[in-house]
Design an enzyme around this catalytic site. Sequence first.
Site, PDB file in Angstrom:
ATOM      1  N   HIS A   1     -19.321  10.860  33.381  1.00  0.00           N
ATOM      2  CA  HIS A   1     -19.222  12.267  33.009  1.00  0.00           C
ATOM      3  C   HIS A   1     -20.185  12.614  31.876  1.00  0.00           C
ATOM      4  O   HIS A   1     -20.701  11.747  31.167  1.00  0.00           O
ATOM      5  CB  HIS A   1     -17.785  12.633  32.606  1.00  0.00           C
ATOM      6  CG  HIS A   1     -17.254  11.898  31.408  1.00  0.00           C
ATOM      7  ND1 HIS A   1     -16.937  10.571  31.423  1.00  0.00           N
ATOM      8  CD2 HIS A   1     -16.955  12.323  30.158  1.00  0.00           C
ATOM      9  CE1 HIS A   1     -16.480  10.191  30.254  1.00  0.00           C
ATOM     10  NE2 HIS A   1     -16.488  11.235  29.451  1.00  0.00           N
TER      11      HIS A   1
ATOM     12  N   HIS B   1     -21.024   8.971  21.885  1.00  0.00           N
ATOM     13  CA  HIS B   1     -21.657   9.697  22.982  1.00  0.00           C
ATOM     14  C   HIS B   1     -21.671  11.167  22.577  1.00  0.00           C
ATOM     15  O   HIS B   1     -20.648  11.847  22.653  1.00  0.00           O
ATOM     16  CB  HIS B   1     -20.876   9.499  24.291  1.00  0.00           C
ATOM     17  CG  HIS B   1     -20.759   8.069  24.702  1.00  0.00           C
ATOM     18  ND1 HIS B   1     -19.613   7.551  25.277  1.00  0.00           N
ATOM     19  CD2 HIS B   1     -21.631   7.035  24.622  1.00  0.00           C
ATOM     20  CE1 HIS B   1     -19.794   6.266  25.537  1.00  0.00           C
ATOM     21  NE2 HIS B   1     -21.019   5.934  25.141  1.00  0.00           N
TER      22      HIS B   1
END
Length: 431
Positions: A332, A362
């Site tokens: 994702h 991230h």
Amino acid sequence: MTTTELDYLAGFGNEHHTEAVPGALPVGRNSPQRAPLGLYAEQHSATAFTEPRAHNRRSWVYRIRPSAAHPRFRPVGTGNLRSAPLAEGTPDPNRLRWNPLPFPGQPTDFVDGLYTVGANGNVLQRQGIAIHWYAATAAMVDRYLVNADGEFLLVPETGTLLLHTEYGRLRVAPGEVAVLARGVRFRVELPDERARGYVCENYGQPFTLPELGPIGANGLANARDFQYPVAAFEDREDTVQVVQKFGGRLWAADYDHSPLDVVAWHGSHAPYKYDTARFNVLGTVSYDHPDPSIYTVLTSPTDTPGQANADFVIFAPRWLVGEDTFRPPWYHRNVMSEFMGLVTGVYDAKAEGFLPGGASLHNMWSAHGPDAETFTKASSAELVPQKITDTLAFMFETRWPVVTTGFARAAGHRQPDYDAVWHGIRRQFTG
């Protein structure tokens, strides 16, 4: 002063009241003309005076000396502690991962052991967060810390912390978390001689429980499972140092007494702790993998619904029963930025390299997900009911990019080849 058994007050954000000496807490008045036992009445306001009752946080404390009785603060060095906005940092779309922060080779207390990974927002505008590690090998002796910039969410990974605060004592072990409310003075003892863990410094609105929406009245973290300290105080009249974090810098003043001299208090602004083993994990009982928001313990909201200043999310032991489902977190990209840490065990989306005490970052829209080995295994696994045990991972999620510090990016414990975990992914298209 150490202790093995501590009493606690239960219930998140409640109007608690407690006294260490009988008769210290006034009855019927917050600030009588003369407070009981020769104490001084003092209010701590953690929200604006006129905020709605449901959001208003304040406490009355009754102490041996008022907090105003102290000398001038002077600036001191900040070590590896930084605040937003970071002068030397650059927003980076690349995925980053670190091994555990090494313990210092010399005696280092909690203050000197703080190490900033990154930050966002602006500490002076009360928005955003900073993310730190702590690695301590010595107790805070004759030294205290107070953070005027935000509240500290502590996630121990190694070693227990004994937190002596103005409001009382909290013993916090790995598997538990603690929130040190903004403006609360404290010191840290180390019952296990050394300790390491993670800190989310929340500049924004105080952490609160997330709304449950369609879940209904029950689930996730229950308010009754949050524990607040019973009043305890230090009556010392010798020289101690009080370090204050203010405007992104550290300042210090030498007091002639302990700042932890609150004999009684009542209110809703106080430090607290929570045992993650009490989290009521919810998940799918049919198919598909739920969004990680279903694991939110605490949230710091913003004026935009659904976009948190910070969410604290845990991935605790749980059952996986989804049919025809890729059970680990899927690939994702996310508008929110995600900092992940591991307290114990193995995270089910990574085969190796993500260690207890380590971390990954991230940033927003950075593509991530299972490594090649995890994908291959999960794609062909027999989908019987599976109990994930002996693990505790967590995530600090935030609406803004996290700008990393120069020393965290250049650190010897950062993994320079993190991208390689996805190199083994092969084309499988058969169309």
